[in-house]
Enzyme design. Sequence first.
Site, PDB file in Angstrom:
ATOM      1  N   GLU A  52     147.091  42.163 108.838  1.00 62.95           N
ATOM      2  CA  GLU A  52     147.669  43.479 109.111  1.00 62.95           C
ATOM      3  C   GLU A  52     146.590  44.249 109.861  1.00 62.95           C
ATOM      4  O   GLU A  52     145.543  44.551 109.304  1.00 62.95           O
ATOM      5  CB  GLU A  52     147.974  44.128 107.757  1.00 62.95           C
ATOM      6  CG  GLU A  52     148.904  45.300 107.800  1.00 62.95           C
ATOM      7  CD  GLU A  52     149.044  45.912 106.403  1.00 62.95           C
ATOM      8  OE1 GLU A  52     149.175  45.167 105.405  1.00 62.95           O
ATOM      9  OE2 GLU A  52     148.986  47.139 106.322  1.00 62.95           O
ATOM     10  N   ASP A  63     146.947  57.194 103.474  1.00 60.56           N
ATOM     11  CA  ASP A  63     145.732  56.453 103.159  1.00 60.56           C
ATOM     12  C   ASP A  63     144.724  57.250 102.358  1.00 60.56           C
ATOM     13  O   ASP A  63     144.587  58.459 102.528  1.00 60.56           O
ATOM     14  CB  ASP A  63     145.074  55.965 104.460  1.00 60.56           C
ATOM     15  CG  ASP A  63     145.813  54.780 105.042  1.00 60.56           C
ATOM     16  OD1 ASP A  63     145.915  53.763 104.335  1.00 60.56           O
ATOM     17  OD2 ASP A  63     146.311  54.891 106.169  1.00 60.56           O
TER      18      ASP A  63
END
Lengths: 264, 395
Positions: A52, A63
């Site tokens: 990824e 995040d």
Amino acid sequence: MATIDFLTQKISQAKRKKAKLFCVFLTLGYPSLPATERLIFSAERSGVDILELGFPFSDPLADGPTIQFSSEKALQKNVNIHDGFRLVSKLRAKGCKMPVVFFGYFNPVCSYGAKDFARDAKKAGFGGLIIPDLPPEEEQAFQKECRKRKLRRIELVAPTTSDKRAKMLVQRSQGFVYYVSLRGVTGARKALPSDLKAHLAKLRRMTKKPVLAGFGISTPKQAADISRMADGVIVGSAVIEHLKRGIPAAERFIKKMSQAVHGV
Amino acid sequence: MKKLPDAKGHFGPYGGRYIPETLVKACEELAAAFQAVKKDKKFNEELRYYLGAYAGRPTPLYEAKNLSSHFGCGRIFLKREDLLHTGAHKINNTLAQGLLAKRLGKKRIVAETGAGQHGVASATAACVFGLKCVVYMGAVDMERQALNVYKMRLLGAEVRPVHSGSKTLKDATNEAIRDWVTNVEDTHYLLGSVVGPHPYPAMVREFQSVIGNETRHQILKLTGRLPAYLMACVGGGSNSMGIFHPFLKDRNVRMVGIEAAGEGVHTHHHAASITKGRPGVLHGMKSYLLQDKNGQVLLAHSISAGLDYPSVGPEHSYLKDSGRVIYQAVTDREALRGFELLTKLEGIMPALEPAHAVGYLPKLMPKTKRNDIVIICLSGRGDKDMGTVQEHLKV
């Protein structure tokens, strides 16, 4: 030239062998573009099934601190989407067969031009896309373009997702399904939520597509435990944490995690 | 005119819900709860009570005759949101969302703040409704607005400094959203403007429309006609949307939204998202956005922390494209002149945000006819800005 669909190949191969899938997240350009390239090759050698590739964004709201940090560092070096496309084309030219999935927020995609993005990402050799701030309800023209280009849209399912919506998401998701293992942002956690097993079991009953769990997985034991409940795991922040200490540390960690997942 | 937003929160190509999956359920619940309370008599009665007895509504519509004669044409009126409890229009929204959070059974609210006005208004609502309150504020802003930090803490809120990114409002918003993702079951995100994912732009508009509804009623009562111009500053755009929205169908009412041009829209130091941005996605919505050629978000700059935001409410983007509202940008310097003018002529010290709207009068007034009515939304008072003003204006 038709590009080979490494993602589909890998998934059907794992299914045949009843093997678990190990997916590693790297931030493009952290600590540098050559480092990312080196890490991708060593990850492939360590048996990582899917990469990824995280594209840095100034405002990564899903995040935690670790990936915020690596994104900021990469942005300071002016890393952009073109660098990512160039890197993946280069990997393919050098014979890398590991499927690569784009991970990134929607604004840089939108700014690139959504249609051009789908075309160029496929051409560079990306197999799929994870865009955490783009639910299937938005940007129909872009979603259609991705389908046309056979760029797999991987959907995320969260612990808060209702059953009805989860059914819709797993049905729409292509390649695999990304289960967000906890309420919160990415980043290593000491303990994972107690309802994880039940959620994963329910989700796996809904679909034949592999269900990979991500968010918060940081040790080989966690990776092995969760691989037993899922079709594989995704590890990101923990890799970046090791990477802060140097490329060899990250490489050793990736190898250990890969062994833990594939030993299940 | 179509009713906007549509069921999915779109204003034409703008708005929507660009959010992580974890938040979808909370946004859906919130949208449903908002739909329910809109028609709920008990909720509206309770809200009206707090807006009146607690916050000080209705606010007056004051005719600024000295200011009008200074320009020699037109009649200027000021909608006095600056007289509200906590000093700005922000309280209209925080009281409403505070009540809504209680109804949703949430025990905790999180909020983002730039200048600290929304933070103080959130802490105040949390205090009066017995909710736990955490306010995220950029470390840079905390330094610039130390007094508001102190006020929030006095009110019992926890103020958490944000050190990521540019350490200002946009990063505080990211951090508030991250908190919400983590604590979504017991926490309500009390967003302070007409930005963010659906239903926030529509909901905050509804809660701020009290400004425009009152204004419409008051101006008709005072003069028997509708204004020729409505003017308000636009950061995220909540006070402007609040005053504009009830007049959108009145085709003869012209509307001007004033963005912050900072040191000038031809420099890199401004917050003119509509004038200089292009459509993009930030904080869960699609709207005009200040961004570089790679789609990275740019830093906004304005003398007023409350306008220091790189995007704008999606409905403003829609109104800009449709031409219904005209957007202009006013520099720091022009805003300071506006501040000085209103202080000297009317004895009213505006916050630096609405001082931008006042600062546009020298350009607008020469275009007006003798009896044209111009209404400015005076969204907040200047107390919080005395430090900044002191640096720039000599007495």
